[in-house]
Write an enzyme that holds these catalytic residues in place. Structure first.
Site, PDB file in Angstrom:
ATOM      1  CB  ALA A   1     -14.228   8.885   0.883  1.00 27.44           C
TER       2      ALA A   1
ATOM      3  NE  ARG B   1     -20.460   1.171  -4.399  1.00 29.32           N
ATOM      4  CZ  ARG B   1     -20.225  -0.113  -4.590  1.00 29.32           C
ATOM      5  NH1 ARG B   1     -20.952  -0.795  -5.429  1.00 29.32           N
ATOM      6  NH2 ARG B   1     -19.270  -0.734  -3.921  1.00 29.32           N
TER       7      ARG B   1
ATOM      8  CG  ASP C   1     -22.209   3.023  -8.676  1.00 27.97           C
ATOM      9  OD1 ASP C   1     -21.135   3.099  -9.307  1.00 27.97           O
ATOM     10  OD2 ASP C   1     -22.741   1.952  -8.350  1.00 27.97           O
TER      11      ASP C   1
ATOM     12  CE1 TYR D   1      -6.962  -3.340  -9.771  1.00 26.60           C
ATOM     13  CE2 TYR D   1      -4.932  -4.600  -9.612  1.00 26.60           C
ATOM     14  CZ  TYR D   1      -5.728  -3.558  -9.193  1.00 26.60           C
ATOM     15  OH  TYR D   1      -5.298  -2.714  -8.195  1.00 26.60           O
TER      16      TYR D   1
ATOM     17  N   PRO E   1       0.950   1.248  -5.546  1.00 31.76           N
ATOM     18  CG  PRO E   1      -0.708   1.738  -3.997  1.00 31.76           C
ATOM     19  CD  PRO E   1      -0.394   1.813  -5.456  1.00 31.76           C
TER      20      PRO E   1
HETATM   21  C1  8X3 Z   1      -3.027  -4.311  -5.958  1.00 32.56           C
HETATM   22  C2  8X3 Z   1      -1.685  -4.880  -6.050  1.00 32.56           C
HETATM   23  O1  8X3 Z   1      -0.322  -6.955  -6.543  1.00 32.56           O
HETATM   24  O2  8X3 Z   1      -2.646  -7.316  -6.028  1.00 32.56           O
HETATM   25  O3  8X3 Z   1      -3.212  -3.247  -6.813  1.00 32.56           O
HETATM   26  O4  8X3 Z   1      -2.040  -6.392  -8.142  1.00 32.56           O
HETATM   27  S1  8X3 Z   1      -1.695  -6.435  -6.733  1.00 32.56           S
END
Ligand code: 8X3
Length: 261
Positions: free
Chosen positions: A16, A40, A62, A155, A185
């Protein structure tokens, strides 16, 4: 469409105090929802709580602390227990190195926060929604779950997990009236890159320099719209990008003449 009619009453937001989290909190507070703020750092949570003109509850732990999470959810005050919107927003990227150079601890942290904590939180909140036959889980995914890019490795994989988990939740929640949405996004101007580049501000700023970025408020627009639709209307996935961001060509390795292929 009279979206005001469908405003969620009790919204839980993880992460948040980050840029997205704050923007979501401000939007739902302004709409009159009660807001549970999770992060956190207690001081940052308190300062956000003071800033919001809304009924709020804060819980500082956390996301990697499974017991802390479970305790915070069981100890929610009575008036905050009937959560009808969970926004699984806490998440991060660490590093942009090729896989053979990455820190394994960075990978573990991304999986722990982006995936393990997200499924734990979801599992804790779902029974309330199913029992109430009312609720919505909005996961903050990413375009990184849809596309591949150098250095994206874990990621990108973690966000593909979020997408797949979200849609499988949809399958499991058939007949419960509980909605699930994955908001995906692209690049958004926030602290995201500073975290990814571990405080290297110059490198982070370069990601957003000289272009027309989307902002956390834009993402909040997508989240709020999805959350305030009539109950028969479920947004499964919503991929959003700045107009200036687009797709590049696939690569093909070329070899010099005589070079072994
Ligand atoms: C973030 C967007 O393009 O850096 O989630 O992977 S990007």
């Amino acid at each position: 469409m009279p979206l005001e009619k469908y405003i969620p009453q009790t919204v839980l937001i993880t992460g948040a105090t980050g840029d997205f989290g704050k923007a979501f909190a401000q939007r739902f507070a302004a709409l009159g929802s009660k807001v549970i703020l999770i992060g956190r750092n207690r001081e940052k949570l308190e300062s956000l709580q003071n800033e919001l003109e809304a009924t709020t509850h804060i819980a500082a732990f956390d996301m990697k602390d499974k017991e802390g999470m479970s305790e915070a959810i069981s100890n929610l005050p009575e008036e905050f227990k009937n959560i009808d919107l969970l926004i699984n927003n806490a998440g991060l990227a660490l590093g942009l190195d090729p896989a053979y150079k990455c820190e394994i601890e960075d990978w573990e942290t991304m999986i722990a926060v982006n995936n393990t904590a997200l499924v734990q939180m979801t599992r804790l909140i779902l029974p309330v929604m199913v029992a109430n036959q009312k609720g919505h889980i909005i996961n903050i995914g990413s375009i990184a779950g849809n596309y591949y890019y150098p250095g994206g490795n874990v990621y990108c994989a973690s966000k593909a997990f979020v997408k797949q988990f979200s849609m499988c939740l949809r399958a499991d929640l058939t007949g419960t009236k509980v909605r699930v949405t994955n908001i995906e996004p692209g690049a958004i101007k926030t602290q995201f890159s500073e975290v990814r580049f571990k405080g290297d501000k110059a490198r982070a700023d370069a990601v957003y320099d000289n272009t027309n970025n989307m902002t956390a408020e834009d993402v909040a627009e997508a989240v709020t719209w999805s959350a305030c639709l009539p109950p028969h209307f479920n947004v499964n996935r919503m991929e959003i990008m700045a107009t200036v961001q687009s797709f590049g060509p696939l690569t093909m390795e070329r070899f010099d003449e005589g070079q072994e292929l």
